[in-house]
Design an enzyme around this catalytic site. Structure first.
Site, PDB file in Angstrom:
ATOM      1  N   ASN A  44      70.743  18.924  -7.385  1.00  0.00           N
ATOM      2  CA  ASN A  44      69.921  20.084  -7.082  1.00  0.00           C
ATOM      3  C   ASN A  44      70.778  21.293  -6.729  1.00  0.00           C
ATOM      4  O   ASN A  44      71.879  21.172  -6.208  1.00  0.00           O
ATOM      5  CB  ASN A  44      68.888  19.784  -5.981  1.00  0.00           C
ATOM      6  CG  ASN A  44      69.461  19.348  -4.652  1.00  0.00           C
ATOM      7  OD1 ASN A  44      70.395  18.568  -4.596  1.00  0.00           O
ATOM      8  ND2 ASN A  44      68.879  19.836  -3.579  1.00  0.00           N
ATOM      9  N   GLU A  46      70.130  24.970  -4.954  1.00  0.00           N
ATOM     10  CA  GLU A  46      69.207  25.846  -4.244  1.00  0.00           C
ATOM     11  C   GLU A  46      69.611  27.306  -4.373  1.00  0.00           C
ATOM     12  O   GLU A  46      70.769  27.625  -4.634  1.00  0.00           O
ATOM     13  CB  GLU A  46      69.153  25.460  -2.761  1.00  0.00           C
ATOM     14  CG  GLU A  46      68.519  24.109  -2.532  1.00  0.00           C
ATOM     15  CD  GLU A  46      68.430  23.723  -1.075  1.00  0.00           C
ATOM     16  OE1 GLU A  46      67.754  22.722  -0.794  1.00  0.00           O
ATOM     17  OE2 GLU A  46      69.029  24.400  -0.204  1.00  0.00           O
ATOM     18  N   CYS A  55      65.799  21.500  -9.282  1.00  0.00           N
ATOM     19  CA  CYS A  55      65.879  20.105  -8.862  1.00  0.00           C
ATOM     20  C   CYS A  55      66.926  19.374  -9.696  1.00  0.00           C
ATOM     21  O   CYS A  55      67.243  19.778 -10.818  1.00  0.00           O
ATOM     22  CB  CYS A  55      64.530  19.420  -9.041  1.00  0.00           C
ATOM     23  SG  CYS A  55      63.207  20.097  -8.022  1.00  0.00           S
ATOM     24  N   GLU A  57      66.758  16.557 -11.289  1.00  0.00           N
ATOM     25  CA  GLU A  57      66.244  16.035 -12.549  1.00  0.00           C
ATOM     26  C   GLU A  57      66.187  17.135 -13.609  1.00  0.00           C
ATOM     27  O   GLU A  57      66.513  16.915 -14.773  1.00  0.00           O
ATOM     28  CB  GLU A  57      64.842  15.440 -12.356  1.00  0.00           C
ATOM     29  CG  GLU A  57      64.778  14.324 -11.344  1.00  0.00           C
ATOM     30  CD  GLU A  57      64.449  14.804  -9.939  1.00  0.00           C
ATOM     31  OE1 GLU A  57      65.080  15.773  -9.447  1.00  0.00           O
ATOM     32  OE2 GLU A  57      63.560  14.201  -9.316  1.00  0.00           O
ATOM     33  N   CYS A  89      59.625  15.025  -7.971  1.00  0.00           N
ATOM     34  CA  CYS A  89      58.490  15.875  -7.618  1.00  0.00           C
ATOM     35  C   CYS A  89      57.609  16.070  -8.864  1.00  0.00           C
ATOM     36  O   CYS A  89      57.987  15.691  -9.972  1.00  0.00           O
ATOM     37  CB  CYS A  89      58.977  17.221  -7.066  1.00  0.00           C
ATOM     38  SG  CYS A  89      59.744  18.308  -8.292  1.00  0.00           S
ATOM     39  N   CYS A  92      59.292  17.962 -11.734  1.00  0.00           N
ATOM     40  CA  CYS A  92      60.296  17.147 -12.439  1.00  0.00           C
ATOM     41  C   CYS A  92      59.655  16.055 -13.281  1.00  0.00           C
ATOM     42  O   CYS A  92      60.159  15.711 -14.344  1.00  0.00           O
ATOM     43  CB  CYS A  92      61.288  16.561 -11.452  1.00  0.00           C
ATOM     44  SG  CYS A  92      62.386  17.822 -10.788  1.00  0.00           S
TER      45      CYS A  92
END
Length: 142
Positions: A44, A46, A55, A57, A89, A92
């Site tokens: 990930n 940010e 993310c 994925e 999530c 993803c």
């Protein structure tokens, strides 16, 4: 868990070590296993504008697609040293579905963390998924 999936989880764990998570401090790594044995990882990333964060994925799928991979997704491992267990999530799940749909695959999804591992099929995590067929009744072009 099959031994080759244990290795996949380890690769996701190594990817999590490279996560850029200065705001949440929630590091995530992902590893995608393809039918030819190749593994593509992501972590990930940010951003201070939270909506622009990526993310693990999503990073892994973008890497796979940019490497020319168009199908053959067998399994996905996602892990975080900052969680008991983890699963992709919703966003993803959709991104993974788009990649899997290229050859109508239903990959195994392995969620791992300090509390152990869980496994699902992507179709279980995202039933009745939205995909290219829903856009106009036509398959997406790649």
């Amino acid at each position: 868990m099959r031994e080759d999936y244990a290795d996949l989880v380890q690769q996701a764990q190594r990817a999590a070590e490279t996560a850029h998570a200065p705001y949440s401090r929630f590091r995530v790594g992902a590893a995608l296993l393809f039918a030819d044995g190749a593994v593509v990882t992501g972590a990930n990333v940010e951003n201070a504008s939270y909506g622009l964060s990526l993310c693990a994925e999503t990073v892994a799928v973008a890497r796979a697609l940019s490497e020319g991979r168009r199908g053959g997704l067998v399994a996905v491992a996602v892990t975080s040293p900052d969680a008991d267990t983890i699963s992709p999530c919703g966003r993803c799940r959709q991104v993974l579905n788009e990649l899997a749909a290229l050859d109508r695959a239903d990959p195994l999804v392995i969620g791992a963390g300090e509390g152990g591992t869980r496994q699902w099929r992507l179709s279980h995590l995202l039933p009745d998924a939205f995909g290219p067929d829903a856009l106009s009744g036509k398959e997406g072009e790649g």
